[in-house]
Write a protein that holds these residues in place. Sequence first.
Motif, PDB file in Angstrom:
ATOM      1  N   SER A 143       0.831  -1.209   0.000  1.00 19.60           N
ATOM      2  CA  SER A 143       0.000   0.000   0.000  1.00 19.60           C
ATOM      3  C   SER A 143       0.862   1.255   0.000  1.00 19.60           C
ATOM      4  N   LYS A 149      -5.015   2.906  -0.461  1.00 15.99           N
ATOM      5  CA  LYS A 149      -5.523   2.295   0.758  1.00 15.99           C
ATOM      6  C   LYS A 149      -6.195   0.977   0.379  1.00 15.99           C
ATOM      7  N   HIS A 198      -2.813   2.794   5.903  1.00 19.16           N
ATOM      8  CA  HIS A 198      -2.842   2.328   4.515  1.00 19.16           C
ATOM      9  C   HIS A 198      -3.809   1.155   4.288  1.00 19.16           C
ATOM     10  N   GLU A 200      -7.722  -0.434   5.060  1.00 24.01           N
ATOM     11  CA  GLU A 200      -9.077  -0.139   5.505  1.00 24.01           C
ATOM     12  C   GLU A 200      -9.748  -1.431   5.957  1.00 24.01           C
TER      13      GLU A 200
END
Length: 433
Positions: A143, A149, A198, A200
């Motif tokens: 990332s 992300k 970075h 989610e």
Amino acid sequence: MELHGVSKINDNGHLEIGGVDVIELTKEYGTPLIAYDTALIRERMRSFKQTFEKHGITAQVAYASKAFSCKAMIQLVAQEGLSLDVVSAGELYTAVQAGFPVKKIHFHGNNKSIEEIRMGVEAGIGCFVTDNFYEISLLEQVSKEKGVKIPVLLRITPGIEAHTHDYILTGHEDSKFGFDLGSGQVEGAIQAVKDSEHIELLGVHCHIGSQIFESTGFVMAAEKIYEAMNRWYHEMDYIPKVMNLGGGFGIRYTDEDDPLLPNQYIEEIIQAVKAKSEQFGLPVPEIWIEPGRSIVGDAGTTLYSVGSTKEIPNVRKYVAVDGGMSDNLRPALYQAKYDAALANRMNDEREELVSIAGKCCESGDMLIWDVELPKVKGDDVLAVFCTGAYGYSMANNYNRIPRPAVVFVENGVAKLVIKRESYEDLVRYDLSL
């Protein structure tokens, strides 16, 4: 014997799939041949999706492509609006080549390489189902490299194992997959992802088993996850947006099997999720599921030409066919059971008990140990039912036998979707001294 989908016996006494006489299929495409009833595949996909829609639940139904993957199959999934699970770069590449919407792809696997992660990120897939702390570190690295992300689900082992009618509740599940719910690993993973700029965190995922005939195991898993979610909410200020309860919905291979219908599994899962959300005062998450076998399993039929027979008086009669463990490894690997019929003589009385042997040079190459058939002749075509899942996926070139052809049949039309391998294909990557 009950036939699946739109299969029937036609006026010639032949098996007909999707409006096509399978004997005509074997004349055109040869044997072994795997024929898929694509109308039945569509029906199964729609049943899962429509049940969620009926209850107003935000959901994703993702086809588990490991059950059977080829470009045409992935395109069929796209036509029906499902999402897609892949577990390797090869499955991801197939999906991309098929033109599948990449945002609806979920990447699974307990040992993704950094190259596979880069490939998924560069393709722009919807999420990674993350299995371990090592993978979190790789996701963090990629990332940063790519400046994106990355959405993830955390795969957890909730301490529930399910198979057919058996359910086992354990404190710690011994599995190569996922973060253990009972030891604090999951909380550590949640915190690691929450701390990342970075990655989610979309939610959590679990998969409790396979060939499951009842909803009990899924309900038990949801209840265990909700107990943990209540903790996470109060102790970590975290509520998953997505709860993925995996797949494993069973199918009927033989008359011994009695699974639920697809919508029955989903109805009971939805009821359990709603009840637990209300109990703990938590919002109802998106529910994701991952059917594979239950979409393609009983839609596939393998057609073989009958060859030699061997009768051992007072012991057994062997009937050999022109395929075997090279196109269906499951009987040798799992002692899986199948039913069969003579596709060219469907109305003839079943009068002898035989065992169906494959042609590989292995004593364990047996497709069916005991099945009643009409007295078998040398020009017969044997249909083995419910071979649509993990048949072609596990097909191999043992004894240098070419893998079979695959056709889709629907509304009286047959479409070749995988060519039969040739002998030239077998030596394509061989190098001489």
